[in-house]
Design an enzyme around this catalytic site. Sequence first.
Site, mmCIF file in Angstrom:
data_model
loop_
_atom_site.group_PDB
_atom_site.id
_atom_site.type_symbol
_atom_site.label_atom_id
_atom_site.label_comp_id
_atom_site.label_asym_id
_atom_site.label_seq_id
_atom_site.Cartn_x
_atom_site.Cartn_y
_atom_site.Cartn_z
ATOM 1 N N ASP A 180 1.378 -10.360 1.016
ATOM 2 C CA ASP A 180 1.267 -8.640 1.399
ATOM 3 C C ASP A 180 2.141 -8.303 2.641
ATOM 4 O OD1 ASP A 180 -0.014 -6.008 1.404
ATOM 5 O OD2 ASP A 180 -1.307 -7.390 2.610
ATOM 6 N N GLU A 221 -5.588 1.417 3.218
ATOM 7 C CA GLU A 221 -4.385 0.712 4.128
ATOM 8 C C GLU A 221 -4.761 1.077 6.324
ATOM 9 O OE1 GLU A 221 -2.230 -2.869 6.790
ATOM 10 O OE2 GLU A 221 -2.014 -0.570 6.200
ATOM 11 N N GLU A 222 -3.924 1.740 5.931
ATOM 12 C CA GLU A 222 -4.353 2.614 7.037
ATOM 13 C C GLU A 222 -5.483 3.648 7.815
ATOM 14 O OE1 GLU A 222 -2.017 2.121 9.191
ATOM 15 O OE2 GLU A 222 0.370 2.114 7.190
ATOM 16 N N HIS A 233 4.470 4.666 12.488
ATOM 17 C CA HIS A 233 2.921 5.148 12.778
ATOM 18 C C HIS A 233 3.553 5.527 14.032
ATOM 19 C CE1 HIS A 233 -0.285 1.656 11.300
ATOM 20 N NE2 HIS A 233 0.234 2.102 10.976
ATOM 21 N N HIS A 246 1.208 -1.330 -0.075
ATOM 22 C CA HIS A 246 -0.332 0.109 -0.273
ATOM 23 C C HIS A 246 1.388 1.052 0.249
ATOM 24 C CE1 HIS A 246 0.611 1.158 4.416
ATOM 25 N NE2 HIS A 246 0.819 -0.001 4.187
ATOM 26 N N ASP A 262 -0.460 4.319 1.003
ATOM 27 C CA ASP A 262 -0.770 4.996 1.602
ATOM 28 C C ASP A 262 -0.343 5.149 3.083
ATOM 29 O OD1 ASP A 262 -2.253 2.527 2.556
ATOM 30 O OD2 ASP A 262 -3.152 4.056 4.152
ATOM 31 N N ASP A 315 6.564 1.778 6.796
ATOM 32 C CA ASP A 315 4.770 0.803 6.671
ATOM 33 C C ASP A 315 4.380 2.272 5.473
ATOM 34 O OD1 ASP A 315 2.767 -0.228 6.837
ATOM 35 O OD2 ASP A 315 2.225 0.747 9.083
#
Length: 583
Positions: free
Chosen positions: A277, A247-248, A551, A178, A180, A213
């Site tokens: 994934d 996704e987030e 994050h 992903h 995002d 991430d």
Amino acid sequence: MEKNSSLPRPVHAPARRASRHPTIFLGILLALATTLYFGPTYEAVKSRCHSAISSSHAKDSLDSVKWSQDQLKEYSKCPVQPKPLHPKMTWEMTSEEKERSIKLYSEAVQIPTQSYDDNGEPGEDERWAPFFDFQKWLNTTFPLATQTARIEYINKLGILATFEGSDPSLKPLLLMSHYDVVPAPPSTYDRWTYPPFSGHIDDEFVWGRGAADDKTLLVAQWESITHLLENGFKPRRTLILSHGFDEEEVFARRGQGHIAPFLEERYGNDGLLMVIDEGSGASDDFYGGAFALPAMGEKGYMDIEISVGTAGGHSSVPPTHTGIGIMSQIVLGLEDHPFSEKLTPATPMLQALMCAKDHAPSFPHEYSKLLKKEGPKSYPKLAQTLSSESLFNKAMLGTTTAVDVFHGGVKVNALPELVKAQVNFRIDFTESIQSTKDHVARILKRVAKKNSLQLSAWEGKDGDKDLGGRYIKVELIGKALEPAPRTPSSGGVWELFAGTVKSALPAPDGSERIVTPYHSTGNTDCKMYYNLTKHVYRFMGSSGGKSGNAHTVDERASIASHFQIISWIHAIIQNADAYDGEQ
């Protein structure tokens, strides 16, 4: 992804050999359970132990579960380790190629593709603008690959790149990532060593939001296919790169939630060979051994909102318990009566422990004894031992309850009329959405009775009209997810996957890495793909290095790990293309 994918060293076991034991692992990484796939379903192992609320943990022996002997054998032993499967072509990157690779990786991080839980529709909310910039960057940066592939934009921002194979009878390989990232709040900028979207490069890391991430994986996928195409690779099996953009987000339905049904329409149910994934990776010190720990299962997911309605009034004449006091009883009820810890053949982590027992030099003797003594349906003492050692272990071995949001009251001299709390559950493999809802309802029923309130549990009743303004009400927020179907740990596709891991990621001393199933507490975008294949692997393809802080402030990822991911992707594309086994 939703959870940190690094793999710290395993946790010290208690007792006399503790000084010799490394710490217990951090694994990684949605889950719509289905009865179509290999192994026992979540219904087959649904908890039997929450019929009453007590201060002690209920124990679930799973005595009533009907396991076949084949299932017990499959999930209660270390999988057969295939031989390393070497690809036809390897990529020994030159210093110039490495420098260019990290430059491209840094550029991807510099594009601030932040997704917010309250984003509007793609193309309407201006906060999506950087995503269109990223699409342009991808086309400009990888012209050979983007011109070779059929590029489709699903729901405007979902990126689907299809490299058509010459043999349409072969099921496609799908690689996911992903683009995002979790927002980096401006209020935190002064805490970052380097600005969050600088993509700063030093001798060890690329720094910035999304570096770990998950832009390292996306860039590695495009670099790998580009290098293969430059060197004459012509796919026999169709290769698909699929990139979601939400996704987030909490409910994540507009990206892969649109792409997966689109692919199911195109290829049909069970139409893909394998989906890989983001997720866990490899550990060079898993109880003293070199292991790869692909997440071959994910816990389920459920969000709820609990409301307490009371009469309100002047604070000078308070009731015994205000609405906030009643909500506090509910919160304490949820936290003081957690789900029991369970380790059963339904838990992918069990196979990792079995592999560690067989292959890891520092695996605790106490664990080995319990693995031999307990089972085959349940390992309650080992589950208790592991859970007592760390919060992470506890989360791996049971449904978790997290009270995350609390609202109530508007003024200090007025009694609150409406109090709300939002709670998140990560559902264990021995549980289901229904068993989790039943657990919550039992706790609320006791609190409602104690405070003479009406209860609406999952019934959708109106608090004022249907419940007279004095009530406890609970409803789902969004869609809940059952625990993920189990990815098979035997057969041709497993041998393809594990053999490629062994080839691309040897142990530091050059020996073979042990590959074993694992599972993640968080959820990834592959939750949308369970209708398309039973072979779902959440595996990043690196040993993690010192990457971390996904994050949060100072997110960064190891440059060495990035090159490992490239090696892994480069190999699995080729080996899947050459694969002629069962599909």
